[in-house]
Design an enzyme around this catalytic site. Sequence first.
Site, mmCIF file in Angstrom:
data_model
loop_
_atom_site.group_PDB
_atom_site.id
_atom_site.type_symbol
_atom_site.label_atom_id
_atom_site.label_comp_id
_atom_site.label_asym_id
_atom_site.label_seq_id
_atom_site.Cartn_x
_atom_site.Cartn_y
_atom_site.Cartn_z
ATOM 1 N N CYS A 33 25.897 44.204 33.350
ATOM 2 C CA CYS A 33 25.938 45.655 33.506
ATOM 3 C C CYS A 33 26.362 46.303 32.187
ATOM 4 O O CYS A 33 27.545 46.514 31.963
ATOM 5 C CB CYS A 33 26.900 46.010 34.637
ATOM 6 S SG CYS A 33 27.286 47.768 34.779
ATOM 7 N N CYS A 36 28.782 49.115 32.228
ATOM 8 C CA CYS A 36 30.163 48.701 32.498
ATOM 9 C C CYS A 36 30.843 48.270 31.205
ATOM 10 O O CYS A 36 32.001 48.600 30.957
ATOM 11 C CB CYS A 36 30.197 47.546 33.487
ATOM 12 S SG CYS A 36 29.437 47.937 35.071
#
Lengths: 110, 310
Positions: A33, A36
């Site tokens: 991700c 993230c």
Amino acid sequence: MSDNVTEIDGSRYEAEVLRSAVPVVLDFYSTECPPCEALAPKFESVAEQFAGRARFIKVFRQGNRELAQKLGVTGSPTLVFFKDGVEVGERMSGEEIKKSALKAQVDALV
Amino acid sequence: MAERYDVIVIGAGPAGLAAAIYAARARLKTLVVDESVPGGQVKTTHKVSNYPGFAEDVSGKELAQAFTAQATRFGAKIAKAIEITGHELSGKMKTLTLDEEDEVEAPVVIAATGAKPRELGLPGESKFKGRGISWCATCDGAYFDGKDIHVIGGGNSAVEEALFLTQFAKSVTIIHQFDEFQAEPASVHEAYENPKIKVLLSHEPRAFHGEGSLQSVEVEDLKTKERKRLPTDGVFIFIGMVPRTDLLKGYIQLAQGGYVETSEAMETKVPGLFAAGDLRVKRFRQITTAVADGTIAALAAQKYLKEYRA
């Protein structure tokens, strides 16, 4: 991870988040991700600025599916804000989370 | 005191990193700033099949890492997760304020801020962002393990990401407004062959509904005008991009849709301010064309700097 950011698993949610004496920012993150990864240094930096006045807690989504489901979180990263055991304010999610916006939202809670 | 560079590149996608590779190799002191981690849109693309030099498919993340490593190897400094909180780009020396703290300056700025995923602008869309609606399959696909989900769009991203999502989801229904896909035939064929993929053509979403989390997507059949609510566990939206050009608004007149008009050498109307990649007015936006833009911008910037110093 610095001293200002704690990682918990779902079993600690009540004790660490709902019963926290200070406002909490809960960050659901995942692996694979990039948004993230991008959020992590901003999260750390804001956590440092609010040390002692708010708690910054990370939850690894893949390992804590039930908690994510309970809170209806379906995307990473998602930031959920709590004060006095209840969710407050707008959630933030995705790649567009700005450090200044995160700071402003925490500022309004402390 | 502002830290001085020869070239500051805004945006670490393929255009920005290609510009950084060329600028750094020309021994220009080069800084690349990005609000996220390097890679731009490529980093969340699960698979890239048409980038020359890779005989086999390469994951977007790996390609992004390779671009980054190459730029770094030649000495470009890459600053990630940086917010530009102040800027003055009109003068000969251009300055940026980073995270309200650090000042940097350079005679050349290359804007390579790219584009971000377009939103539909429908009722319920922002409410369910992160609560059932997503724009990133690699980030959020795993949330939908064993679920029934929908993908909106019919271009390459929509079809390829739908295929990727079949790894997790029980079923993936692609909703597309036209009666055929715009994606490359190879991907379309693969989608039709995949037993997990269902296709709903000539339909457009109209609203998202749910209590707390997303529960259904309301669609309209464009042929019969009939509307219905389809129960869903999640919706992924891939309907193209919008340029990220807010930063440039104060310096140049943006073209239709917010894109930036440049010369063939990637120059904007402001001397020393270049633009490269998906934010430009152009017909095709691919990784290859972004890389070409970045290359040209860096070469033109070298020439500009020579004249600037003369």
